[in-house]
Design a protein around this motif. Structure first.
Motif, PDB file in Angstrom:
ATOM      1  N   TYR A 296      16.053 -28.190  33.664  1.00  0.00           N
ATOM      2  CA  TYR A 296      16.628 -27.206  32.746  1.00  0.00           C
ATOM      3  C   TYR A 296      16.383 -25.785  33.257  1.00  0.00           C
ATOM      4  O   TYR A 296      17.284 -24.937  33.214  1.00  0.00           O
ATOM      5  N   LEU A 398      24.123 -30.889  32.769  1.00  0.00           N
ATOM      6  CA  LEU A 398      23.270 -30.775  31.571  1.00  0.00           C
ATOM      7  C   LEU A 398      23.425 -31.996  30.671  1.00  0.00           C
ATOM      8  O   LEU A 398      22.435 -32.526  30.148  1.00  0.00           O
ATOM      9  N   TYR A 402      20.435 -34.679  29.858  1.00  0.00           N
ATOM     10  CA  TYR A 402      20.036 -34.934  28.470  1.00  0.00           C
ATOM     11  C   TYR A 402      19.972 -36.431  28.183  1.00  0.00           C
ATOM     12  O   TYR A 402      19.111 -36.888  27.424  1.00  0.00           O
TER      13      TYR A 402
END
Length: 432
Positions: A296, A398, A402
């Protein structure tokens, strides 16, 4: 070296050292062709446009890497991590040596220099596909789970310095540059003495389970999605290297940068940044006891740096080079990326995953390039196209991240069920 006198710590250190040096030569050859390929084609007086011939050879090499990723991965789970580690090093080292003798080999075989070069680049790509996955898998399975991130960090950090060396060595002549790469690889094979096979893999001989079955990754939806996510989280790395750095000269010209950007220096600085990025991401992962938090952070960092990179209107060459270095640093999570892939799957298909995933990420540059060029043809402009593709790549990565599990400190002593789920493997311990 007497096996009985070698401690666990000694064997571990040798595994890390050999894997790191193997990846160094791997990256050296990968980048060397990008630097000396055009020059070699001109010197060989191969008919046709050098740029098109170079792209053809690059595509042939990439096909070799994609095929090699599957071949070495399956072999690593069926025959052992060491067989792949040293087999791949031997193949790409011999291919490197032969690349320096394209003209002589052509005369001997009767094939044209272009045909000979294409075969050798395919073999080089085939060999280059196996070393990293085998090395990461071996180190991941032999190091303590709490500290294995340090081992993979060293492998990647030492490995990517091969690009810097390739950029420097490439100036002395393409034949000699290839000979040096091949010689380094052959010399490295001498270090195989004292490096032991993974105990987890050795324990599989006592289990009646399927090993190295590539299609096993797609036998259920959950496993297939997890495998796809492992690939997608690495997309920013090759988008930045292959597009934003690969076309740095064009971007600099579009921005009105005051001076000429040398591609060799751009590649060298980018990979120099990668070295420090890999060291930083590895240390952060250990300090935070997390893989995902590091991703991240680096996704955010790369996005910010890309925005500034694309706004360097009328900047000096030195400033633009500084942003190229920064871009390399921002995707310096290659070690963590490959480690995460290794930690997501059981011992019986771990090498298959760890070897194929980085090669599919490298191969992703092809569809990314197609998308990029398609948008350029739609007259979005080079800078706006870069922004658009950056947004697409970061969002995809992303979402994939996740949906992956946190794997820091995960016990890797388990097997993948043939259908779904996992079977705990008892009695698979390090054998030293």
């Amino acid at each position: 070296m007497n096996k009985e006198k070698v401690s666990y710590k000694d064997a571990l250190n040798l595994a890390v050292i050999v894997a790191a040096l193997g990846y160094f030569v791997d990256v050296y050859d990968l980048v060397l062709f990008l630097i000396v390929g055009l020059k070699s084609l001109e010197d060989l007086k191969i008919p046709g446009e050098p740029v098109k011939n170079f792209q053809f050879l690059l595509n042939v090499q990439m096909i070799g890497m994609l095929i090699g990723g599957i071949f070495w991965g399956v072999l690593g789970d069926k025959k052992g991590r060491l067989s792949v580690l040293f087999g791949s090093i031997l193949l790409y080292s011999l291919a490197n040596l032969a690349n320096g003798m394209v003209a002589q080999i052509s005369e001997f075989t009767g094939f044209s220099p272009m045909e000979t070069y294409a075969v050798l680049r395919f073999l080089a790509g085939l060999g280059l596909a196996g070393e990293l996955g085998a090395g990461i898998t071996l180190v991941s399975e032999t190091m303590p789970k709490e500290t294995r991130g340090y081992g993979t960090m060293i492998i990647a950090s030492v490995g990517v310095t091969g690009a810097v060396v390739a950029a420097l060595v490439g100036k002395i002549g393409w034949e000699l540059s290839y000979f040096i790469g091949g010689g380094l690889g052959i010399s490295l094979l001498l270090l195989r003495i004292g490096v032991f096979e993974s105990g987890m893999f050795q324990g599989l001989t006592e289990k009646k389970v399927k090993q190295g079955e590539f299609m096993m990754l797609f036998q259920n939806k959950e496993r297939a999605i997890k495998y796809l996510n492992c690939i997608l989280i690495g997309l920013p790395v090759w988008f930045i290297i292959g597009i934003l750095i690969g076309r740095a000269g064009l971007i600099a010209k579009e921005l009105g940068v005051q001076g000429k950007i040398e591609q060799g220096y751009a590649v060298m600085l980018c990979y120099g940044g990668l070295v420090f990025g890999d060291l930083c991401s590895g240390m952060m992962s250990q300090a935070l006891k997390s893989r995902k938090k590091v991703f991240y952070f680096f996704y955010l960092l790369s996005t910010v740096i890309i925005v500034f990179y694309l706004r360097q209107y009328n900047a000096s060459v030195a400033t633009f080079y500084m942003f190229i270095f920064s871009l390399g640093f921002s995707v310096g999570f290659w070690a963590i990326f490959v480690t995460v892939a290794s930690e997501q799957f059981g011992t019986n298909i771990r090498a298959t995953v760890t070897t194929t995933v980085p090669n599919f990420v490298r191969g992703s540059l092809v569809p990314i390039s197609i998308l990029f060029d398609y948008l350029l043809e739609k007259e979005f402009g080079l800078i706006n196209t870069s922004y658009i593709v950056t947004g697409i790549i970061i969002v995809i990565s992303l979402i994939a991240l996740y949906n992956l599990d946190e794997t820091f400190g995960k016990d890797l002593d388990y097997l993948e069920d043939e259908e779904s789920g996992k079977l705990k493997a008892e009695g698979i311990k390090l054998k030293a």
